[in-house]
Design an enzyme around this catalytic site. Sequence first.
Site, PDB file in Angstrom:
ATOM      1  N   TYR A 119       8.899  52.361  12.154  1.00 61.27           N
ATOM      2  CA  TYR A 119       7.535  52.322  12.672  1.00 61.27           C
ATOM      3  C   TYR A 119       6.658  53.287  11.884  1.00 61.27           C
ATOM      4  O   TYR A 119       6.831  54.514  11.954  1.00 61.27           O
ATOM      5  CB  TYR A 119       7.497  52.684  14.151  1.00 61.27           C
ATOM      6  CG  TYR A 119       8.283  51.769  15.059  1.00 61.27           C
ATOM      7  CD1 TYR A 119       8.643  50.477  14.669  1.00 61.27           C
ATOM      8  CD2 TYR A 119       8.680  52.184  16.323  1.00 61.27           C
ATOM      9  CE1 TYR A 119       9.362  49.644  15.507  1.00 61.27           C
ATOM     10  CE2 TYR A 119       9.394  51.359  17.172  1.00 61.27           C
ATOM     11  CZ  TYR A 119       9.741  50.098  16.760  1.00 61.27           C
ATOM     12  OH  TYR A 119      10.467  49.280  17.595  1.00 61.27           O
ATOM     13  N   SER A 164       8.317  44.260  24.199  1.00 61.40           N
ATOM     14  CA  SER A 164       7.242  43.269  24.362  1.00 61.40           C
ATOM     15  C   SER A 164       7.299  42.598  25.731  1.00 61.40           C
ATOM     16  O   SER A 164       7.215  41.368  25.832  1.00 61.40           O
ATOM     17  CB  SER A 164       7.295  42.218  23.252  1.00 61.40           C
ATOM     18  OG  SER A 164       7.090  42.811  21.996  1.00 61.40           O
ATOM     19  N   PRO A 165       7.427  43.380  26.812  1.00 64.88           N
ATOM     20  CA  PRO A 165       7.541  42.769  28.143  1.00 64.88           C
ATOM     21  C   PRO A 165       6.238  42.138  28.618  1.00 64.88           C
ATOM     22  O   PRO A 165       6.253  41.397  29.600  1.00 64.88           O
ATOM     23  CB  PRO A 165       7.922  43.958  29.038  1.00 64.88           C
ATOM     24  CG  PRO A 165       7.316  45.145  28.353  1.00 64.88           C
ATOM     25  CD  PRO A 165       7.471  44.861  26.881  1.00 64.88           C
ATOM     26  N   LEU A 166       5.143  42.408  27.899  1.00 62.26           N
ATOM     27  CA  LEU A 166       3.854  41.792  28.224  1.00 62.26           C
ATOM     28  C   LEU A 166       3.452  40.768  27.164  1.00 62.26           C
ATOM     29  O   LEU A 166       2.268  40.481  26.969  1.00 62.26           O
ATOM     30  CB  LEU A 166       2.771  42.864  28.369  1.00 62.26           C
ATOM     31  CG  LEU A 166       3.032  43.901  29.460  1.00 62.26           C
ATOM     32  CD1 LEU A 166       1.928  44.943  29.491  1.00 62.26           C
ATOM     33  CD2 LEU A 166       3.183  43.231  30.824  1.00 62.26           C
ATOM     34  N   GLY A 222       1.062  41.952  24.590  1.00 67.34           N
ATOM     35  CA  GLY A 222      -0.267  42.117  25.149  1.00 67.34           C
ATOM     36  C   GLY A 222      -0.882  40.848  25.695  1.00 67.34           C
ATOM     37  O   GLY A 222      -1.839  40.900  26.458  1.00 67.34           O
ATOM     38  N   PHE A 223      -0.319  39.708  25.322  1.00 70.06           N
ATOM     39  CA  PHE A 223      -0.917  38.425  25.696  1.00 70.06           C
ATOM     40  C   PHE A 223      -0.923  38.220  27.209  1.00 70.06           C
ATOM     41  O   PHE A 223      -1.902  37.719  27.775  1.00 70.06           O
ATOM     42  CB  PHE A 223      -0.156  37.290  25.014  1.00 70.06           C
ATOM     43  CG  PHE A 223      -0.877  35.980  25.025  1.00 70.06           C
ATOM     44  CD1 PHE A 223      -1.773  35.658  24.016  1.00 70.06           C
ATOM     45  CD2 PHE A 223      -0.681  35.052  26.039  1.00 70.06           C
ATOM     46  CE1 PHE A 223      -2.450  34.445  24.022  1.00 70.06           C
ATOM     47  CE2 PHE A 223      -1.344  33.840  26.052  1.00 70.06           C
ATOM     48  CZ  PHE A 223      -2.235  33.534  25.036  1.00 70.06           C
ATOM     49  N   HIS A 271      18.827  48.684  14.913  1.00 69.39           N
ATOM     50  CA  HIS A 271      17.594  47.926  15.150  1.00 69.39           C
ATOM     51  C   HIS A 271      17.783  46.428  14.931  1.00 69.39           C
ATOM     52  O   HIS A 271      17.257  45.611  15.693  1.00 69.39           O
ATOM     53  CB  HIS A 271      16.499  48.458  14.216  1.00 69.39           C
ATOM     54  CG  HIS A 271      15.121  48.245  14.723  1.00 69.39           C
ATOM     55  ND1 HIS A 271      14.036  48.914  14.236  1.00 69.39           N
ATOM     56  CD2 HIS A 271      14.624  47.427  15.688  1.00 69.39           C
ATOM     57  CE1 HIS A 271      12.943  48.534  14.867  1.00 69.39           C
ATOM     58  NE2 HIS A 271      13.273  47.626  15.746  1.00 69.39           N
TER      59      HIS A 271
END
Length: 333
Positions: free
Chosen positions: A61, A208-210, A213-214, A129
Amino acid sequence: MSTTTYPRRHLGQGDLAVSAIGLGCMGMSDFYGAAEDERSLAVLNHALDIGINFFDTADMYGVGSNERLLAPVLKARRDEVVIATKFGNVRAEDGTFVRVDGRPEYVRSACDASLLRLGLDHVDLYYQHRVDRTVPIEETVGAMAELVKAGKVRYLGLSEASPATIRRAAAVHPIAALQTEYSLWTRDVEAEILPTCRELGIGLVPYSPLGRGFLAGAMRSADVLDANDWRRQNPRFQGDNMVRNLALADAVKALATQHGATPAQLALAWLLNRGPDIVPIPGTRQIARLDENAAAATLGLDAAVLQQLDQLLAEHPVAGDRYPAAGMAMVNG
């Protein structure tokens, strides 16, 4: 020092206790457009103030800059933080992806480099990873296990590993957590990966549980994203896929409103309801969003709401792969 009592969950079969919702730090340094370090540091400190103690980073990152960003917070508040980082995705200094590397010698050197950037003598959770398909997982995890013996790592994790790889890894050393994408619009882990983890006593950490962001319900077009935001290349944010996925986001938002919650809270609460061994790590660069996400841990969802969500997901299947082709080739290794 935080005096806030925030729900805790355990990952794996040891004593690794973390906040029920963690904080993904990737977007503070990379992939989602420009960020401000001062603002990100405020978010990190506020997370600890409200009891969110599980921070997730990786050496890739920002090509190491994300680990360096966390260093001053870790120096000041180390006892409050459960820190997870990852190795395996090798990038050049300009950010170009080079390779996946799971060789034992690389495992050791990558860990030392991460510890130096973080300013620590050990990390709490160390993930591979991505799986290096050219190196037997037994060799990679064997080297990771040596880091545990050396006191540089407390617990081991995998990311985007197949059920067979998980089993082989766990035969070498206990695995505390598997990190993979899991959300209302990415549920493929439910078929084999999640049952395998539960059989072996491995916690699941959804990134990415959302839906990047979507699912938070505010995004209507990829055109609003920064020019260097990688979501512009994500299939789910393109053309007809975007239009179809907006129908799902709108339906989730409407249901959340009915129950006095935000769509992000509903999406996170749904994940938490999938089992006590699940700890999502949504990312944010805003304190207000952090507080919103954190509140999901105390949002109760009854059977009727869960049934409504299942119906919505059946009516609005997600459109598009979760990565472009090159990225999809690297998952479930």
